[in-house]
Design a protein around this motif. Sequence first.
Motif, PDB file in Angstrom:
ATOM      1  N   ALA A   1     -18.691  55.553   2.262  1.00  0.00           N
ATOM      2  CA  ALA A   1     -19.885  56.312   2.647  1.00  0.00           C
ATOM      3  C   ALA A   1     -20.616  55.621   3.792  1.00  0.00           C
ATOM      4  N   TYR A   2     -21.247  56.445   4.622  1.00  0.00           N
ATOM      5  CA  TYR A   2     -22.105  55.962   5.703  1.00  0.00           C
ATOM      6  C   TYR A   2     -23.535  56.390   5.411  1.00  0.00           C
ATOM      7  N   ILE A   3     -24.493  55.592   5.895  1.00  0.00           N
ATOM      8  CA  ILE A   3     -25.893  56.024   5.952  1.00  0.00           C
ATOM      9  C   ILE A   3     -26.347  55.893   7.397  1.00  0.00           C
TER      10      ILE A   3
ATOM     11  N   ARG B   1     -21.470  64.664  12.146  1.00  0.00           N
ATOM     12  CA  ARG B   1     -20.468  65.685  12.446  1.00  0.00           C
ATOM     13  C   ARG B   1     -19.340  65.122  13.308  1.00  0.00           C
ATOM     14  N   ILE B   2     -19.710  64.248  14.262  1.00  0.00           N
ATOM     15  CA  ILE B   2     -18.675  63.644  15.111  1.00  0.00           C
ATOM     16  C   ILE B   2     -17.751  62.767  14.273  1.00  0.00           C
ATOM     17  N   VAL B   3     -18.317  62.007  13.346  1.00  0.00           N
ATOM     18  CA  VAL B   3     -17.489  61.183  12.461  1.00  0.00           C
ATOM     19  C   VAL B   3     -16.554  62.060  11.633  1.00  0.00           C
ATOM     20  N   ALA B   4     -17.077  63.175  11.110  1.00  0.00           N
ATOM     21  CA  ALA B   4     -16.236  64.100  10.336  1.00  0.00           C
ATOM     22  C   ALA B   4     -15.089  64.624  11.184  1.00  0.00           C
ATOM     23  N   LYS B   5     -15.358  64.908  12.464  1.00  0.00           N
ATOM     24  CA  LYS B   5     -14.299  65.370  13.371  1.00  0.00           C
ATOM     25  C   LYS B   5     -13.237  64.301  13.566  1.00  0.00           C
ATOM     26  N   MET B   6     -13.678  63.066  13.776  1.00  0.00           N
ATOM     27  CA  MET B   6     -12.737  61.985  14.024  1.00  0.00           C
ATOM     28  C   MET B   6     -11.864  61.714  12.792  1.00  0.00           C
ATOM     29  N   LEU B   7     -12.455  61.807  11.631  1.00  0.00           N
ATOM     30  CA  LEU B   7     -11.703  61.569  10.397  1.00  0.00           C
ATOM     31  C   LEU B   7     -10.638  62.636  10.160  1.00  0.00           C
ATOM     32  N   ASN B   8     -10.908  63.861  10.611  1.00  0.00           N
ATOM     33  CA  ASN B   8      -9.984  64.965  10.356  1.00  0.00           C
ATOM     34  C   ASN B   8      -9.173  65.393  11.574  1.00  0.00           C
ATOM     35  N   CYS B   9      -9.349  64.687  12.691  1.00  0.00           N
ATOM     36  CA  CYS B   9      -8.647  65.067  13.915  1.00  0.00           C
ATOM     37  C   CYS B   9      -7.133  64.879  13.776  1.00  0.00           C
ATOM     38  N   THR B  10      -6.380  65.856  14.276  1.00  0.00           N
ATOM     39  CA  THR B  10      -4.914  65.803  14.192  1.00  0.00           C
ATOM     40  C   THR B  10      -4.265  65.702  15.570  1.00  0.00           C
TER      41      THR B  10
ATOM     42  N   ILE C   1     -21.740  65.819   4.113  1.00  0.00           N
ATOM     43  CA  ILE C   1     -22.849  65.373   4.954  1.00  0.00           C
ATOM     44  C   ILE C   1     -24.145  65.784   4.256  1.00  0.00           C
ATOM     45  N   VAL C   2     -24.905  64.796   3.814  1.00  0.00           N
ATOM     46  CA  VAL C   2     -26.137  65.072   3.068  1.00  0.00           C
ATOM     47  C   VAL C   2     -27.331  64.684   3.942  1.00  0.00           C
ATOM     48  N   ASP C   3     -28.048  65.685   4.420  1.00  0.00           N
ATOM     49  CA  ASP C   3     -29.201  65.449   5.294  1.00  0.00           C
ATOM     50  C   ASP C   3     -30.461  65.217   4.457  1.00  0.00           C
TER      51      ASP C   3
ATOM     52  N   GLU D   1     -16.331  54.555  -6.418  1.00  0.00           N
ATOM     53  CA  GLU D   1     -14.888  54.802  -6.512  1.00  0.00           C
ATOM     54  C   GLU D   1     -14.587  56.289  -6.290  1.00  0.00           C
ATOM     55  N   PRO D   2     -14.786  56.776  -5.077  1.00  0.00           N
ATOM     56  CA  PRO D   2     -14.493  58.191  -4.806  1.00  0.00           C
ATOM     57  C   PRO D   2     -12.994  58.407  -4.676  1.00  0.00           C
ATOM     58  N   PRO D   3     -12.530  59.640  -4.808  1.00  0.00           N
ATOM     59  CA  PRO D   3     -11.122  59.933  -4.512  1.00  0.00           C
ATOM     60  C   PRO D   3     -10.804  59.541  -3.072  1.00  0.00           C
ATOM     61  N   GLU D   4      -9.561  59.215  -2.786  1.00  0.00           N
ATOM     62  CA  GLU D   4      -9.184  58.759  -1.448  1.00  0.00           C
ATOM     63  C   GLU D   4      -9.448  59.802  -0.372  1.00  0.00           C
ATOM     64  N   HIS D   5      -9.478  61.070  -0.758  1.00  0.00           N
ATOM     65  CA  HIS D   5      -9.646  62.133   0.237  1.00  0.00           C
ATOM     66  C   HIS D   5     -11.108  62.513   0.477  1.00  0.00           C
ATOM     67  N   VAL D   6     -12.058  61.755  -0.061  1.00  0.00           N
ATOM     68  CA  VAL D   6     -13.479  62.114   0.044  1.00  0.00           C
ATOM     69  C   VAL D   6     -14.278  61.019   0.770  1.00  0.00           C
ATOM     70  N   LYS D   7     -15.137  61.451   1.699  1.00  0.00           N
ATOM     71  CA  LYS D   7     -16.066  60.555   2.379  1.00  0.00           C
ATOM     72  C   LYS D   7     -17.468  61.173   2.336  1.00  0.00           C
ATOM     73  N   PHE D   8     -18.464  60.314   2.196  1.00  0.00           N
ATOM     74  CA  PHE D   8     -19.860  60.755   2.202  1.00  0.00           C
ATOM     75  C   PHE D   8     -20.557  60.228   3.447  1.00  0.00           C
ATOM     76  N   ILE D   9     -21.399  61.070   4.044  1.00  0.00           N
ATOM     77  CA  ILE D   9     -22.233  60.645   5.168  1.00  0.00           C
ATOM     78  C   ILE D   9     -23.660  61.094   4.869  1.00  0.00           C
ATOM     79  N   PHE D  10     -24.553  60.117   4.740  1.00  0.00           N
ATOM     80  CA  PHE D  10     -25.949  60.401   4.436  1.00  0.00           C
ATOM     81  C   PHE D  10     -26.805  60.213   5.691  1.00  0.00           C
TER      82      PHE D  10
END
Length: 302
Positions: A54-56, A70-79, A140-142, A161-170
């Motif tokens: 997770a990021y804050i 949002r940019i971080v989410a893009k980078m994490l999912n970019c193909t 993304i929790v604003d 201990e989140p699942p490997e496929h989950v990221k949080f950004i606060f």
Amino acid sequence: YGDHRDLHLSIRRQRQMCIRDRKYRPSNFQDLIGQEYLVETIQKSIEQNKIPNAYIFTGIRGVGKTTTARIVAKMLNCTVFDKNNNPDLSNCEQAKAITEDRHPDVIEIDAASNTSVENAREIIENVKYNPVLGKYKVYIVDEVHMLSKSAFNALLKTLEEPPEHVKFIFATTEATKILPTIISRCQRFDLRRIPTKVIAEQLSHIASEEGINLDPVAATAIAKGADGGMRDAQSMLDQLVAFCGEKISESDVLEVFGFTGIETITGLGSSIIQKDTVKALSLIHISEPTRPERIADAGVCV
């Protein structure tokens, strides 16, 4: 007929303001201004695959917290990657879907209206499901500081201990209101106030692109008034365009927002240094005869 025409003109200007806001919102780290240390740190962590659970992102309003998320989410999912193996967001369909708010794996939540423990439990229930399109499901929790204490406590185990496929950004303007146990499970970034010069340069760029004649001194006056927030600066520019049209001078900025001109502040400072009380009081009376406190407020920004 005149009232209808004015209404249509107002609606058209509001649409233009909305379009400008989206048009000049940074879509990648190259466009994000004033946050160089954050950009370099996050890019390196993603390149090295050392991604936190997770990021804050914390800072004053308008410095780019949600935009950065949002940019971080893009980078994490970019193909799609360039020749240097860096995420190529401009040519990636996943990134485009996130920009257009239609990616099923990037979930944005406004904590101000979802504060309860039931809302937190709904997130916990949903994280176990795999992403639909991307590599990661990103929450993304604003305004995360608005969550209740019980909601924070409910999220603790999932954050640890989140699942490997989950990221949080606060994202938050008030990190002090977040439980220390939550912060300790996140990688924290404090977004800085954007320097006045950088904001003024960006405003001049936007004005040039939009065919607006923005005086450089006016751009600086807006930037000082925005106090480090790019979004506020753009909003002020939009207000000035609505009020003044396509040509904006420093006097327009001072009139609309009640700021004090740089010449007045400089003259006052010089008078104080020279201990010329009469000249200082005269400047205050001429510039702000009814509200002298505006000069004191303006002096803070110089």
